[in-house]
Design a protein around this motif. Structure first.
Motif, PDB file in Angstrom:
ATOM      1  N   VAL A  46    -156.151  43.912 -11.069  1.00 53.51           N
ATOM      2  CA  VAL A  46    -155.682  43.151 -12.069  1.00 53.51           C
ATOM      3  C   VAL A  46    -155.031  44.137 -13.102  1.00 53.51           C
ATOM      4  CG1 VAL A  46    -155.898  41.544 -14.219  1.00 53.51           C
ATOM      5  CG2 VAL A  46    -157.186  41.327 -11.898  1.00 53.51           C
ATOM      6  N   ARG A  47    -155.563  45.328 -13.406  1.00 51.55           N
ATOM      7  CA  ARG A  47    -154.892  46.318 -14.469  1.00 51.55           C
ATOM      8  C   ARG A  47    -153.893  46.889 -13.969  1.00 51.55           C
ATOM      9  NH1 ARG A  47    -157.620  49.815 -18.361  1.00 51.55           N
ATOM     10  NH2 ARG A  47    -156.625  51.879 -18.586  1.00 51.55           N
ATOM     11  N   ARG A  48    -153.563  47.207 -12.718  1.00 53.38           N
ATOM     12  CA  ARG A  48    -152.308  47.504 -12.026  1.00 53.38           C
ATOM     13  C   ARG A  48    -151.485  46.388 -12.189  1.00 53.38           C
ATOM     14  NH1 ARG A  48    -154.136  50.631  -6.427  1.00 53.38           N
ATOM     15  NH2 ARG A  48    -155.187  52.098  -7.350  1.00 53.38           N
ATOM     16  N   GLU A  49    -151.564  45.456 -11.957  1.00 57.18           N
ATOM     17  CA  GLU A  49    -150.573  44.244 -11.977  1.00 57.18           C
ATOM     18  C   GLU A  49    -150.014  44.314 -13.434  1.00 57.18           C
ATOM     19  OE1 GLU A  49    -152.109  40.817  -8.938  1.00 57.18           O
ATOM     20  OE2 GLU A  49    -152.560  40.550 -11.090  1.00 57.18           O
ATOM     21  N   HIS A  50    -150.809  44.597 -14.576  1.00 55.29           N
ATOM     22  CA  HIS A  50    -150.116  44.416 -16.074  1.00 55.29           C
ATOM     23  C   HIS A  50    -149.833  45.636 -16.447  1.00 55.29           C
ATOM     24  CE1 HIS A  50    -151.342  40.301 -16.354  1.00 55.29           C
ATOM     25  NE2 HIS A  50    -152.162  40.356 -15.951  1.00 55.29           N
ATOM     26  N   GLN A  51    -150.490  46.896 -15.880  1.00 49.33           N
ATOM     27  CA  GLN A  51    -150.112  48.252 -16.558  1.00 49.33           C
ATOM     28  C   GLN A  51    -148.986  49.076 -15.630  1.00 49.33           C
ATOM     29  OE1 GLN A  51    -154.245  48.705 -18.816  1.00 49.33           O
ATOM     30  NE2 GLN A  51    -152.575  50.166 -19.341  1.00 49.33           N
ATOM     31  N   GLY A  52    -149.252  48.813 -14.319  1.00 54.76           N
ATOM     32  CA  GLY A  52    -148.352  49.704 -13.480  1.00 54.76           C
ATOM     33  C   GLY A  52    -148.771  51.103 -13.655  1.00 54.76           C
ATOM     34  N   ALA A  53    -147.636  52.115 -13.775  1.00 53.01           N
ATOM     35  CA  ALA A  53    -148.061  53.205 -13.819  1.00 53.01           C
ATOM     36  C   ALA A  53    -148.759  53.866 -14.963  1.00 53.01           C
ATOM     37  CB  ALA A  53    -146.549  54.198 -13.603  1.00 53.01           C
ATOM     38  N   ALA A  54    -148.867  53.069 -15.928  1.00 54.84           N
ATOM     39  CA  ALA A  54    -149.836  53.331 -17.274  1.00 54.84           C
ATOM     40  C   ALA A  54    -151.334  53.447 -17.011  1.00 54.84           C
ATOM     41  CB  ALA A  54    -149.382  52.363 -18.415  1.00 54.84           C
ATOM     42  N   ASP A  55    -151.484  52.885 -15.817  1.00 54.42           N
ATOM     43  CA  ASP A  55    -152.972  52.703 -15.340  1.00 54.42           C
ATOM     44  C   ASP A  55    -153.423  54.251 -14.661  1.00 54.42           C
ATOM     45  OD1 ASP A  55    -155.574  52.200 -14.585  1.00 54.42           O
ATOM     46  OD2 ASP A  55    -155.020  51.115 -12.898  1.00 54.42           O
ATOM     47  N   THR A  56    -154.191  54.851 -15.531  1.00 48.75           N
ATOM     48  CA  THR A  56    -154.614  56.278 -15.014  1.00 48.75           C
ATOM     49  C   THR A  56    -156.137  56.502 -14.335  1.00 48.75           C
ATOM     50  OG1 THR A  56    -155.442  56.749 -17.348  1.00 48.75           O
ATOM     51  CG2 THR A  56    -152.884  57.334 -16.889  1.00 48.75           C
ATOM     52  N   PHE A  57    -156.527  55.315 -13.986  1.00 53.32           N
ATOM     53  CA  PHE A  57    -157.780  55.450 -13.231  1.00 53.32           C
ATOM     54  C   PHE A  57    -157.598  56.042 -11.952  1.00 53.32           C
ATOM     55  CE2 PHE A  57    -159.699  52.604 -16.452  1.00 53.32           C
ATOM     56  CZ  PHE A  57    -160.748  52.925 -16.829  1.00 53.32           C
ATOM     57  N   ALA A  58    -158.462  56.745 -11.373  1.00 48.09           N
ATOM     58  CA  ALA A  58    -158.551  57.404 -10.151  1.00 48.09           C
ATOM     59  C   ALA A  58    -158.215  56.308  -9.101  1.00 48.09           C
ATOM     60  CB  ALA A  58    -159.830  57.915  -9.584  1.00 48.09           C
ATOM     61  N   PRO A  59    -157.304  56.547  -8.086  1.00 46.76           N
ATOM     62  CA  PRO A  59    -157.000  55.406  -7.048  1.00 46.76           C
ATOM     63  C   PRO A  59    -158.277  54.970  -6.271  1.00 46.76           C
ATOM     64  CG  PRO A  59    -156.328  57.584  -6.316  1.00 46.76           C
ATOM     65  CD  PRO A  59    -156.861  57.879  -7.792  1.00 46.76           C
ATOM     66  N   GLU A  60    -159.460  55.645  -6.107  1.00 45.43           N
ATOM     67  CA  GLU A  60    -160.551  55.300  -5.439  1.00 45.43           C
ATOM     68  C   GLU A  60    -161.245  54.057  -6.233  1.00 45.43           C
ATOM     69  OE1 GLU A  60    -160.765  59.982  -5.452  1.00 45.43           O
ATOM     70  OE2 GLU A  60    -159.964  58.277  -6.853  1.00 45.43           O
ATOM     71  N   ARG A  61    -160.793  53.670  -7.587  1.00 40.09           N
ATOM     72  CA  ARG A  61    -161.187  52.729  -8.304  1.00 40.09           C
ATOM     73  C   ARG A  61    -161.492  51.178  -7.073  1.00 40.09           C
ATOM     74  NH1 ARG A  61    -160.138  50.132 -14.125  1.00 40.09           N
ATOM     75  NH2 ARG A  61    -161.266  48.351 -13.840  1.00 40.09           N
ATOM     76  N   VAL A  62    -160.395  50.956  -6.707  1.00 39.67           N
ATOM     77  CA  VAL A  62    -160.256  49.808  -6.089  1.00 39.67           C
ATOM     78  C   VAL A  62    -161.128  49.523  -4.699  1.00 39.67           C
ATOM     79  CG1 VAL A  62    -158.686  48.217  -4.773  1.00 39.67           C
ATOM     80  CG2 VAL A  62    -157.822  49.456  -6.896  1.00 39.67           C
ATOM     81  N   GLU A  63    -161.246  50.686  -4.226  1.00 38.94           N
ATOM     82  CA  GLU A  63    -162.232  50.561  -3.015  1.00 38.94           C
ATOM     83  C   GLU A  63    -163.464  50.658  -3.514  1.00 38.94           C
ATOM     84  OE1 GLU A  63    -163.292  49.952   0.694  1.00 38.94           O
ATOM     85  OE2 GLU A  63    -161.133  50.386   0.042  1.00 38.94           O
ATOM     86  N   ILE A  64    -164.037  51.340  -4.628  1.00 40.45           N
ATOM     87  CA  ILE A  64    -165.126  50.985  -5.182  1.00 40.45           C
ATOM     88  C   ILE A  64    -165.674  49.785  -5.271  1.00 40.45           C
ATOM     89  CG2 ILE A  64    -166.780  51.743  -6.761  1.00 40.45           C
ATOM     90  CD1 ILE A  64    -165.368  54.670  -6.946  1.00 40.45           C
ATOM     91  N   GLU A  65    -164.534  48.969  -5.996  1.00 41.40           N
ATOM     92  CA  GLU A  65    -164.740  47.586  -6.451  1.00 41.40           C
ATOM     93  C   GLU A  65    -164.693  46.658  -5.148  1.00 41.40           C
ATOM     94  OE1 GLU A  65    -162.303  47.644 -10.674  1.00 41.40           O
ATOM     95  OE2 GLU A  65    -161.206  47.257  -8.833  1.00 41.40           O
ATOM     96  N   ARG A  66    -164.014  46.985  -4.242  1.00 41.01           N
ATOM     97  CA  ARG A  66    -164.037  46.309  -2.972  1.00 41.01           C
ATOM     98  C   ARG A  66    -165.664  46.175  -2.365  1.00 41.01           C
ATOM     99  NH1 ARG A  66    -158.309  47.913  -1.384  1.00 41.01           N
ATOM    100  NH2 ARG A  66    -157.144  46.049  -1.888  1.00 41.01           N
ATOM    101  N   THR A  67    -165.891  47.447  -2.452  1.00 42.44           N
ATOM    102  CA  THR A  67    -167.587  47.821  -1.722  1.00 42.44           C
ATOM    103  C   THR A  67    -168.515  47.088  -2.734  1.00 42.44           C
ATOM    104  OG1 THR A  67    -166.805  50.128  -1.038  1.00 42.44           O
ATOM    105  CG2 THR A  67    -169.230  49.549  -1.183  1.00 42.44           C
ATOM    106  N   LEU A  68    -168.434  46.984  -3.876  1.00 42.28           N
ATOM    107  CA  LEU A  68    -169.346  46.335  -4.758  1.00 42.28           C
ATOM    108  C   LEU A  68    -169.146  44.905  -4.659  1.00 42.28           C
ATOM    109  CD1 LEU A  68    -168.752  48.393  -8.125  1.00 42.28           C
ATOM    110  CD2 LEU A  68    -170.986  47.962  -7.174  1.00 42.28           C
TER     111      LEU A  68
END
Length: 426
Positions: free
Chosen positions: A136-158
């Motif tokens: 959701v953050r990527r949808e709204h912030q695009g390149a301004a989102d500076t979290f590690a790309p691993e975030r999404v896979e961690i969320e999927r695992t959770l």
């Protein structure tokens, strides 16, 4: 029950309004207090960000906050904390309260990473509240989102491995299903809450006198973290569309220091420049950061509370304003679309639309009786649906359904099954 709450970057002891201190701090504090008051033993794990902090702090009877050593003992932006989570998990396992836990409740995806490690090593049931989702953050912030790309896979695992996922509003529930393929039966809807003893209606004139605000101005309040995605620029641009003869003030509460400091809070400098460009600098007043016990006066003193973020996973400040009897104009996004009832407790407007915002502010300025009715309806709504006692009781039922207790652990009481959908109806 013995409950462990993990909140790696958002300590319940931190002052709200700082760069990484906001709604999650408030959520963890009040959930922990509510559970402890109900008789449970609660241990909160948060990262040590100051070498002077004690190893543990007793916040209340049966409630302890542990400062976990993970990375340097100083402020680190949450976007840079993920590499320190293995150390966090290792230190957490050494705390006696953790192996004794009946359930672990992780808050945010990095706390979820730690929760997964504890689930794997200690077979602890895991409940996760994301508070914000990476996709959701990527949808709204695009390149301004500076979290590690691993975030999404961690969320999927959770999403796959958490016994329950707590959604805070209908939009959160929908995003979990749409973007992460979450099984609806594993999602329970439990919103954030408000401390209605601290946030309650009061005397507007008296509050303004204490704050030094003029009695005759139409006061628009913006309160919270000062970062671009909160959409305060939209409010500044809206002021430029209102008549210059209207006695109007935008009060902006928040930032890194009590005295407004553009050097420490870059968003102040950006907004000041924007106000100057639009010719409304004399209408925009920055109050600096305030402690939570001071916020009620600001809500009570305001004619209207405005919150126009680009997106908002939930948003506690609109509820605090409503609890104080102040009408809210908010973006029709995320949790705000759920908590603010358009035409009843306030108005909803599209994000990044200063024209729509200006029109709604003009209505509330011209119709004070309507504003008062919105305020009264907001108080009723908060007291019925969004108290922290109710939130803690709902979470207690979630924990009871998954707690570590042998073969019966997988049973799912009807009360918890009802929670899965009851709070997710707009």
């Amino acid at each position: 029950m013995n409950v462990v709450l993990i909140s790696e970057h958002a300590s319940p002891l931190a002052a709200a309004g700082g760069v990484d201190a906001g709604g999650q701090n408030v959520y963890v504090e009040h959930v922990a207090r509510g559970l402890a008051a109900a008789g449970h033993r609660v241990d909160v794990l948060t990262r040590r960000d100051d070498p002077a902090l004690p190893a543990a702090v007793e916040m209340a009877p049966r409630l302890r906050v542990h400062h976990v050593d993970a990375g340097p003992p100083c402020f680190v932006p949450k976007e840079a904390l993920l590499p320190h989570m293995p150390a966090f998990a290792q230190a957490a396992r050494r705390l006696p309260a953790v192996p004794a836990a009946d359930v672990v409740h992780a808050n945010f995806f990095m706390s979820g990473w730690v929760g997964l490690a504890l689930q794997r090593r200690l077979r602890l049931p895991l409940v996760t509240t994301f508070h914000a989702l990476g996709l959701v953050r990527r949808e709204h912030q695009g390149a301004a989102d500076t979290f590690a790309p691993e975030r999404v896979e961690i969320e999927r695992t959770l999403v796959r491995r958490s016994e329950r996922i707590v959604a805070e509003c209908p939009q959160d529930h929908a995003d979990l299903v749409r973007l992460y393929g979450a099984a609806p039966g594993r999602i329970v809807c439990v919103p954030c809450g408000v401390d209605t003893s601290a946030f309650r209606p009061g005397d507007r004139a008296a509050a303004r006198a204490r704050l030094g605000l003029p009695a005759g101005e139409f006061v628009v309040l913006q309160l919270g973290r000062l970062v671009p995605r909160k959409g305060i620029a939209t409010v500044v641009e809206a002021l430029a569309r209102l008549p210059s003869t209207m006695p109007l003030r935008l009060a902006v509460v928040g930032g890194e220091a009590r005295d407004p400091d553009p050097a420490r809070t870059p968003e102040i400098a950006r907004l000041q420049a924007l106000a100057q460009t639009h010719g409304v600098a004399d209408r925009v007043h920055f109050a600096g950061r305030r402690e939570r016990h001071e916020l009620r006066d600001w809500y009570v003193a305001a004619d209207v509370f405005v919150t126009t973020p680009w997106y908002e996973p939930f948003g506690i400040t609109p509820l605090e304003a409503m609890a104080c009897g102040t009408p809210v104009v908010g973006s029709a996004v995320g949790g705000i679309r759920h908590t603010v009832q358009d035409g009843r407790t306030g108005f909803l407007v599209p994000p990044r639309d200063p024209g729509a915002l200006a029109a709604r502010l003009a209505v509330l300025r011209a119709e004070p009786a309507l504003a008062r009715s919105f305020g009264a309806a907001g108080v009723r709504r908060v007291r019925a649906e969004f108290t922290w006692d109710k939130v803690a009781a709902d979470l207690e039922r979630v924990y009871a359904a998954v707690r570590r207790r042998g073969p019966e652990q997988q049973r799912r009481p009807a009360a918890v099954a009802a929670l899965s959908t009851a709070g997710c109806v707009s």
